[in-house]
Design a protein around this motif. Structure first.
Motif, short mmCIF file in Angstrom:
data_model
loop_
_atom_site.label_atom_id
_atom_site.label_comp_id
_atom_site.label_asym_id
_atom_site.label_seq_id
_atom_site.Cartn_x
_atom_site.Cartn_y
_atom_site.Cartn_z
N THR A 252 0.83 -1.21 0.00
CA THR A 252 0.00 0.00 0.00
C THR A 252 0.86 1.26 0.00
OG1 THR A 252 -0.20 -0.23 2.40
CG2 THR A 252 -2.03 -1.04 1.08
N PHE A 253 1.93 1.26 0.81
CA PHE A 253 2.73 2.48 0.92
C PHE A 253 3.51 2.76 -0.37
CE2 PHE A 253 6.17 5.22 2.62
CZ PHE A 253 5.36 6.21 3.16
N ARG B 267 2.56 1.93 -3.31
CA ARG B 267 1.60 2.40 -4.30
C ARG B 267 1.30 3.89 -4.07
NH1 ARG B 267 -4.09 -0.50 -5.87
NH2 ARG B 267 -2.86 -2.38 -5.69
N VAL B 268 1.22 4.28 -2.79
CA VAL B 268 1.03 5.71 -2.49
C VAL B 268 2.22 6.51 -3.02
CG1 VAL B 268 0.99 7.40 -0.61
CG2 VAL B 268 -0.46 5.40 -0.47
N LEU B 269 3.43 5.99 -2.79
CA LEU B 269 4.63 6.68 -3.25
C LEU B 269 4.63 6.83 -4.77
CD1 LEU B 269 7.56 5.17 -1.12
CD2 LEU B 269 6.70 7.51 -1.07
N ARG C 258 2.01 6.73 -6.87
CA ARG C 258 0.95 7.66 -7.29
C ARG C 258 1.36 9.10 -6.98
NH1 ARG C 258 -3.60 5.35 -10.06
NH2 ARG C 258 -3.47 3.14 -9.57
N SER C 259 1.98 9.26 -5.83
CA SER C 259 2.39 10.59 -5.40
C SER C 259 3.44 11.15 -6.36
CB SER C 259 2.96 10.50 -3.98
OG SER C 259 3.30 11.75 -3.52
N GLU D 171 3.07 14.40 -8.92
CA GLU D 171 3.90 15.58 -8.64
C GLU D 171 5.01 15.77 -9.66
OE1 GLU D 171 5.13 15.06 -4.62
OE2 GLU D 171 3.09 15.20 -3.89
N ARG E 181 0.76 14.10 -0.65
CA ARG E 181 0.07 12.86 -0.30
C ARG E 181 0.86 12.08 0.76
NH1 ARG E 181 -2.71 8.87 -4.70
NH2 ARG E 181 -3.52 7.38 -3.19
N ILE E 182 2.17 12.09 0.64
CA ILE E 182 3.01 11.39 1.63
C ILE E 182 2.82 12.03 3.00
CG2 ILE E 182 5.40 10.89 2.30
CD1 ILE E 182 4.40 9.27 -0.06
N LEU F 70 -6.97 4.00 -0.77
CA LEU F 70 -5.57 3.58 -0.65
C LEU F 70 -4.88 4.32 0.50
CD1 LEU F 70 -3.08 2.05 -1.69
CD2 LEU F 70 -2.68 3.93 -3.29
N ASN F 71 -5.13 5.61 0.62
CA ASN F 71 -4.48 6.37 1.70
C ASN F 71 -4.84 5.82 3.07
OD1 ASN F 71 -3.24 8.13 -0.06
ND2 ASN F 71 -4.86 9.66 0.03
N SER G 135 -3.21 2.44 3.58
CA SER G 135 -1.77 2.59 3.77
C SER G 135 -1.45 3.07 5.18
CB SER G 135 -1.22 3.57 2.74
OG SER G 135 0.15 3.73 2.92
N ASP H 60 -7.68 4.83 -5.54
CA ASP H 60 -6.53 4.22 -6.20
C ASP H 60 -6.39 2.77 -5.77
OD1 ASP H 60 -5.75 6.43 -7.65
OD2 ASP H 60 -4.59 7.28 -6.00
#
Lengths: 63, 544
Positions: A23-24, A26-28, A30-31, A35, B10-11, B266-267, B270, B434
């Motif tokens: 999950t993390f 995937r966040v990275l 997407r982020s 950006e 987002r991070i 997803l957020n 996570s 997501d």
């Protein structure tokens, strides 16, 4: 440590670590994708034709 | 309404949410709970609870927050009010203000201890004074008195609240998000460093009497008989509940700063899994293995029998670090430093909803709103500080930090699933997602999660002294229900308190302090309800 304790620890750690990473990361991803700076200056981006259709027509590609 | 604010990255958002969830309980409560409730077998109901109760609640709270945030609300009265037409929805949201305000009061006090312990670890205090003597003196506890006047503890408490207030006043991106971006990586690094160092201890090293793996075995050895006990399931569900910081109103608040189509599926997942990683992998590898290495398994079993590692963390570990030679001051600073980062990222999440409520609903400027939060936290915290020996702190923890959370979570999941409706709810959870949320969660949120939370609440209400099977047997034999003094009913009825009275020999007793604290908490709740009523009436009058 007993075999049962090792199995329990390894299984749980694997599940939790895998889900956290999945999950993390995937966040990275997407982020980073959202950006990422788009090429060109602000003025160039503003003047650039929008959408594939106009661009294609401008280049003489038949509809 | 306040100016629209959003997360900078987002991070930052995920780390702030994970920081909100990661708290002292990840390192002090989880390992003791696991060891006391079936060891490795505890992880089965624990992970089941995470999937069936924790994740659904996370998604629901993020969805409620993002939905209400589009209307300019960032605190639970306004956020819940937007879920339906019922006039009383905003008053359910009062619980979200109440828990954040009152939990912050005693939580900031614990946070201040960690800061003070960092200082004393670095200055070598624990080389000269055993923490078992230092801690009661630090808290100002004196024999036979229900009151304390601890000057040093007050200094660190005021400093901690001021630090929180300063960060809150810097706003979302430059305050909360920055603290999470710095605090969370440091917390992970400190915890990993200590875990590796602790697990590499061997019998023969200075002071080591047993392998740390014996302690790890104590946490992870599955005792499957525990799975048949409701106590184990309730303990696991309770741990999931408290570790994720659900039912507080702080997740809603953070999520309210999202944009309409920003991902929440997803957020939320996570942030939730990151909290689980810190708790299960790091939290389970620190306290008990290190303590076992120096004290032996029997002493650790005795210290964690009640399901809390608090005593080991604050009273024992500083002494044990003394065996690490030149690294001792650093080890102490790392341990209490990681607890401090775990604490401050959570306490900021408790402050923001109050600040946001004052800004959004009462149009108070940010700096004044932060000052009001700081003042209220100091005033309520003073009760916990000065009446700590009389049990005021424990009363705050029980009613605000335990019961109110479960009541609020049950209320919000029922409102979301049954009043807002799962059709709209599902659209809200999956919009911009997501992550493909399995369709089964639509039904889990509506039916399974409320039952789970209701079971936790019922367990807290009528928890018996001893095993549930024994208590049921006693009830069926006509011997009545053996209320646990730790249950809600037991607290109200003062179960197990044979000598209940407010004064003894003309001096106030702990019973008086406890009843006075409950009255104070009720007054705070009613006061916040009054503020919500005032805010909505004012808005109605101002509406064209």
């Amino acid at each position: 440590m007993t075999r049962a304790a090792w199995i329990m620890l390894a299984t749980t750690w694997a599940v939790v670590a895998a889900m956290t990473a999945r999950t993390f990361l995937r966040v990275l991803r997407r982020s980073a994708a959202s950006e990422e700076p788009r090429p060109g200056t602000d003025a160039e981006r503003r003047d650039r034709p929008r959408g594939g259709f106009r661009g294609a027509r401008d280049r003489g590609v038949p509809r | 309404m306040s100016q629209p604010a959003h997360w900078g990255s987002r991070i930052g958002l995920v780390l702030a949410m994970a920081g909100n969830a990661v708290g002292l309980g990840n390192f002090l409560r989880f390992p003791a709970q696991a060891a006391a409730n079936g060891g490795g077998a505890f992880l089965i109901p624990y992970l089941v609870s995470f999937v069936l109760m924790g994740l659904p609640l996370l998604w629901v709270e993020w969805a409620i927050g993002r939905h209400g945030g589009q209307y300019g609300h960032h605190s639970t009265p306004g956020l819940l009010d937007r879920l339906g037409r019922q006039w009383w929805l905003k008053y359910v949201g009062v619980l979200g203000l109440f828990t954040n305000l009152t939990v912050a009061a005693y939580y900031c006090y614990i946070e201040s201890w960690t800061l003070a312990y960092v200082w004393h670890s670095l200055t070598g205090t624990f080389r000269e004074h055993a923490p078992t003597e230092f801690f009661p003196a630090y808290l100002g506890i004196t024999e036979g008195s229900v009151v304390a006047w601890p000057a040093q503890a007050v200094f660190w408490f005021v400093f901690t609240v001021a630090l929180n207030a300063w960060l809150l006043s810097r706003g979302l991106e430059r305050g909360i998000e920055l603290a999470a971006k710095i605090g969370m990586p440091l917390l992970l690094a400190f915890a990993a460093l200590l875990a590796v160092r602790g697990l590499l201890l061997e019998p023969g090293d200075p002071g080591v009497v047993e392998s740390p793996l014996t302690g790890l075995n104590f946490v992870w050895e599955p005792r499957l008989s525990g799975l048949a006990s409701p106590t184990t399931w309730l303990a696991a569900a309770g741990q999931i509940f408290f570790t994720l910081s659900v039912g507080m109103g702080s997740i809603h608040c953070y999520a309210a700063y999202l944009r309409r189509n920003q991902d929440i599926a997803l957020n939320a997942a996570s942030a939730g899994w990151l909290n689980e990683f810190v708790e299960v992998v790091l939290g389970g590898s620190l306290l008990i293995p290190i303590a076992t290495a120096y004290l032996g398994l029997q002493a650790v079993q005795a210290a964690t029998a009640g399901g809390s590692g608090f005593e080991l963390g604050f009273l024992t570990l500083p002494t044990l670090f003394a065996n690490w030679g030149a690294f001792a001051p650093v080890a102490g600073a790392l341990w209490f430093g990681l607890l401090f980062f775990a604490g401050i990222t959570s306490s900021l999440a408790m402050g923001q909803p109050i600040v946001a409520f004052l800004e959004d609903e009462l149009e108070v400027p940010k700096r004044r709103a932060v000052a009001a939060w700081g003042g209220a936290t100091l005033a309520l915290g003073a009760v916990c500080v000065c009446l700590y020996p009389g049990g005021a702190f424990d009363e705050f923890d029980f009613w605000s930090g335990t019961v109110a959370l479960v009541v609020f979570a049950l209320g919000e999941i029922l409102i979301f699933g049954w009043i807002f409706g799962m059709d709209r709810g599902w659209v809200e959870i999956t919009r911009g997602a997501d992550l493909a949320v399995p369709a089964a969660f639509r039904w889990i949120i509506k039916y399974v999660t409320p039952v789970f939370i209701a079971a936790v609440l019922l367990g807290a209400l009528v928890q018996p002294a001893g095993e549930w099977s024994d208590a049921l047997g006693q009830l069926l034999r006509g011997g009545g229900w053996p209320w646990s003094p730790a249950s809600v009913a037991g607290k109200v009825l003062h179960a197990g308190d044979a000598d209940y009275r407010w004064f003894a020999d003309g001096r106030p007793t702990a019973d008086l302090v406890q009843d006075a604290t409950r009255t104070l908490l009720l007054a705070v709740f009613l006061g916040l309800g009054g503020l919500v009523r005032y805010a909505w009436r004012r808005r109605m009058q101002e509406a064209p």
